[in-house]
Design an enzyme around this catalytic site. Structure first.
Site, short mmCIF file in Angstrom:
data_model
loop_
_atom_site.label_atom_id
_atom_site.label_comp_id
_atom_site.label_asym_id
_atom_site.label_seq_id
_atom_site.Cartn_x
_atom_site.Cartn_y
_atom_site.Cartn_z
N TYR A 119 6.38 -6.37 16.26
CA TYR A 119 6.34 -5.27 15.29
C TYR A 119 6.90 -3.98 15.90
O TYR A 119 7.72 -3.29 15.28
CB TYR A 119 4.89 -5.07 14.85
CG TYR A 119 4.66 -4.06 13.76
CD1 TYR A 119 4.70 -4.43 12.43
CD2 TYR A 119 4.34 -2.74 14.06
CE1 TYR A 119 4.46 -3.50 11.41
CE2 TYR A 119 4.09 -1.81 13.07
CZ TYR A 119 4.16 -2.19 11.74
OH TYR A 119 3.91 -1.27 10.75
N PRO A 122 4.52 6.30 9.99
CA PRO A 122 3.08 6.44 9.77
C PRO A 122 2.30 5.98 10.99
O PRO A 122 2.76 5.14 11.77
CB PRO A 122 2.80 5.48 8.60
CG PRO A 122 4.13 5.13 8.03
CD PRO A 122 5.11 5.26 9.15
N GLN A 149 1.47 -6.20 19.52
CA GLN A 149 2.53 -5.94 18.53
C GLN A 149 3.93 -5.86 19.17
O GLN A 149 4.73 -5.00 18.80
CB GLN A 149 2.25 -4.63 17.79
CG GLN A 149 1.09 -4.71 16.81
CD GLN A 149 1.20 -3.67 15.72
OE1 GLN A 149 1.28 -2.49 16.02
NE2 GLN A 149 1.21 -4.10 14.48
N GLY A 204 0.82 -1.22 0.00
CA GLY A 204 0.00 0.00 0.00
C GLY A 204 0.85 1.26 0.00
O GLY A 204 0.79 2.09 -0.93
N TYR A 253 -1.92 4.93 11.54
CA TYR A 253 -2.78 3.92 10.89
C TYR A 253 -3.15 4.43 9.50
O TYR A 253 -3.63 5.55 9.35
CB TYR A 253 -4.00 3.63 11.76
CG TYR A 253 -3.59 2.78 12.95
CD1 TYR A 253 -3.77 1.41 12.93
CD2 TYR A 253 -2.96 3.34 14.05
CE1 TYR A 253 -3.35 0.61 13.99
CE2 TYR A 253 -2.52 2.57 15.12
CZ TYR A 253 -2.73 1.20 15.08
OH TYR A 253 -2.30 0.41 16.13
N CYS A 287 10.77 -0.04 2.87
CA CYS A 287 9.33 -0.01 3.16
C CYS A 287 8.77 -1.41 3.43
O CYS A 287 7.63 -1.54 3.87
CB CYS A 287 8.64 0.63 1.95
SG CYS A 287 6.91 1.00 2.16
N ALA A 288 9.55 -2.45 3.19
CA ALA A 288 9.02 -3.82 3.34
C ALA A 288 8.63 -4.06 4.80
O ALA A 288 9.42 -3.79 5.70
CB ALA A 288 10.07 -4.83 2.90
N GLY A 289 7.44 -4.56 5.01
CA GLY A 289 7.01 -4.82 6.38
C GLY A 289 5.79 -5.72 6.43
O GLY A 289 4.97 -5.73 5.51
N ASP A 319 0.34 -10.02 14.29
CA ASP A 319 -0.16 -9.51 15.57
C ASP A 319 -0.73 -10.63 16.44
O ASP A 319 -1.56 -11.43 15.99
CB ASP A 319 -1.27 -8.47 15.33
CG ASP A 319 -0.74 -7.19 14.69
OD1 ASP A 319 0.47 -7.05 14.54
OD2 ASP A 319 -1.59 -6.34 14.35
N1 CAA Z 1 -5.44 -2.91 25.83
C1 CAA Z 1 -5.60 -3.64 26.97
N2 CAA Z 1 -6.21 -4.84 27.00
C2 CAA Z 1 -6.68 -5.31 25.84
C3 CAA Z 1 -6.53 -4.60 24.63
C4 CAA Z 1 -5.89 -3.37 24.67
N3 CAA Z 1 -5.72 -2.61 23.57
N4 CAA Z 1 -7.09 -5.34 23.66
C5 CAA Z 1 -7.54 -6.47 24.22
N5 CAA Z 1 -7.30 -6.45 25.54
C6 CAA Z 1 -7.62 -7.48 26.51
C7 CAA Z 1 -8.97 -8.12 26.22
O1 CAA Z 1 -9.98 -7.37 26.87
C8 CAA Z 1 -8.80 -9.51 26.78
O2 CAA Z 1 -8.91 -9.48 28.17
P1 CAA Z 1 -9.51 -10.74 28.97
O3 CAA Z 1 -8.58 -11.88 28.67
O4 CAA Z 1 -9.46 -10.29 30.38
O5 CAA Z 1 -10.88 -10.94 28.42
C9 CAA Z 1 -7.32 -9.84 26.49
O6 CAA Z 1 -6.67 -8.55 26.36
C10 CAA Z 1 -7.13 -10.64 25.23
O7 CAA Z 1 -7.63 -9.82 24.18
P2 CAA Z 1 -8.16 -10.42 22.88
O8 CAA Z 1 -9.09 -11.54 23.15
O9 CAA Z 1 -8.60 -9.31 22.00
O10 CAA Z 1 -6.86 -11.06 22.25
P3 CAA Z 1 -6.83 -11.61 20.84
O11 CAA Z 1 -5.74 -12.60 20.85
O12 CAA Z 1 -8.14 -11.99 20.32
O13 CAA Z 1 -6.41 -10.31 19.99
C11 CAA Z 1 -4.89 -8.98 18.87
C12 CAA Z 1 -5.14 -9.82 20.10
C13 CAA Z 1 -5.21 -9.75 17.59
C14 CAA Z 1 -3.44 -8.64 18.85
C15 CAA Z 1 -5.76 -7.72 18.94
O14 CAA Z 1 -5.56 -7.13 20.19
C16 CAA Z 1 -5.38 -6.71 17.87
O15 CAA Z 1 -5.70 -6.88 16.70
N6 CAA Z 1 -4.75 -5.59 18.24
C17 CAA Z 1 -4.44 -4.50 17.34
C18 CAA Z 1 -3.07 -4.67 16.82
C19 CAA Z 1 -2.75 -3.48 15.94
O16 CAA Z 1 -2.98 -2.32 16.26
N7 CAA Z 1 -2.15 -3.76 14.80
C20 CAA Z 1 -1.79 -2.73 13.91
C21 CAA Z 1 -1.71 -3.31 12.52
S1 CAA Z 1 -1.40 -2.02 11.32
C22 CAA Z 1 0.17 -1.64 11.59
O17 CAA Z 1 0.90 -2.29 12.27
C23 CAA Z 1 0.66 -0.41 10.89
C24 CAA Z 1 1.23 0.55 11.85
O18 CAA Z 1 2.42 0.78 11.81
C25 CAA Z 1 0.35 1.24 12.80
#
Ligand code: CAA
Length: 251
Positions: free
Chosen positions: A157, A187, A154, A16, A189, A92-94, A98
């Protein structure tokens, strides 16, 4: 095709942010080579470049796995033989793998560190010597807001992207007297396949926390990259330029 233009190499160039960066640098007069590492992922890039009507002497593709040091050496030599010396390098590769740290496998750790951080060494190491010899070069590394902020899910990451910031500042010091600048763009999101893969409820929460209330477009990130890659940024080195809709305001 040998070209009179300055050559820019963009790793992860078919993704992207990569595609938008290729389009922007080509429009600014560079000959742009987009590296890609997974066969078949270049189709959307080809269409984007055709739609942009950049002309014949504008872009090319270079296949190669950024996690493989020797392969990157061979790729850089081939790019330079085919098109000319690399004047601008955009790392830029990444990827993301998660997951919460307690579920993270060794494989998920290494995939992200190798693709997002070791790749920057693997490519830059083969490019920087020529830049120093010629007394001109621009290196722009794509980090992330999550490098310094951290992000639930992350650990791999964020560690890799924070590593890029240290890499950037250290290499900037080593080549500051050689006409080569080294900078990072972080960047927030961005509207890409990477953010589209985030669970909708989690993504909704994240977007709700962005002061500007929306994600970035890929062009908004590419503009920052193109500026740091340009002659206009001659006096800027070792900086991290955040492009994140204000997320950094609360770090
Ligand atoms: N802060 C604190 N606690 C959190 C939380 C948060 N942000 N998110 C979830 N929790 C808690 C939940 O409430 C849950 O608690 P309980 O066990 O007490 O119920 C526990 O943590 C487990 O949470 P999940 O069930 O949601 O865990 P999961 O394994 O299903 O999901 C995950 C984990 C997939 C990593 C999910 O949290 C996620 O997608 N996070 C976002 C990651 C993200 O921002 N990625 C960015 C991608 S884009 C990018 O990387 C580009 C860039 O440079 C920005």
């Amino acid at each position: 095709m040998r070209t009179d233009k300055k050559v820019a190499l963009v790793t992860g160039g078919v993704g992207g942010i990569g595609t938008a960066t290729c389009r922007k640098l080509a429009a600014e007069g560079y000959f742009v080579v987009a590296n890609y590492g997974i066969p078949g992922t270049e189709a959307a890039w080809k269409k984007a470049m055709a739609d942009a009507k950049l002309g014949d002497d504008a872009v090319a593709l270079a296949f190669g796995d950024v996690t493989d040091f020797a392969a990157m050496g061979a790729m850089v030599r081939q790019v330079e033989a085919d098109h000319g010396p690399v004047a601008v390098l955009v790392n830029c590769a990444g990827i993301t793998r998660d997951t919460t740290f307690r579920k993270m496998t060794e494989d998920q750790w290494h995939q992200v560190i190798d693709t997002n951080l070791t790749s920057v060494f693997n490519v830059t190491r083969h490019v920087v010597e020529g830049m120093v010899e010629r007394g001109w070069g621009r290196i722009v590394n794509i980090s992330s807001v999550n490098a310094v902020r951290g992000q639930f899910g992350q650990v791999n990451y964020s560690a890799a992207k924070a590593g890029i910031l240290g890499f950037t500042k250290s290499l900037a010091q080593e080549v500051v007297r050689k006409g080569v600048t080294v900078n990072a763009v972080s960047p927030g999101y961005v509207e890409t396949a990477m953010t589209a893969a985030i669970r909708p409820d989690v993504l909704g929460q994240i977007v709700g926390s962005i002061p500007m209330g929306r994600m970035a477009t890929t062009d908004e990130v590419a503009d920052a990259v193109a500026f740091l890659a340009s002659a206009r940024a001659a006096y800027i080195t070792g900086v991290n330029l955040p492009v994140n809709g204000g997320l950094h305001l609360y770090q």
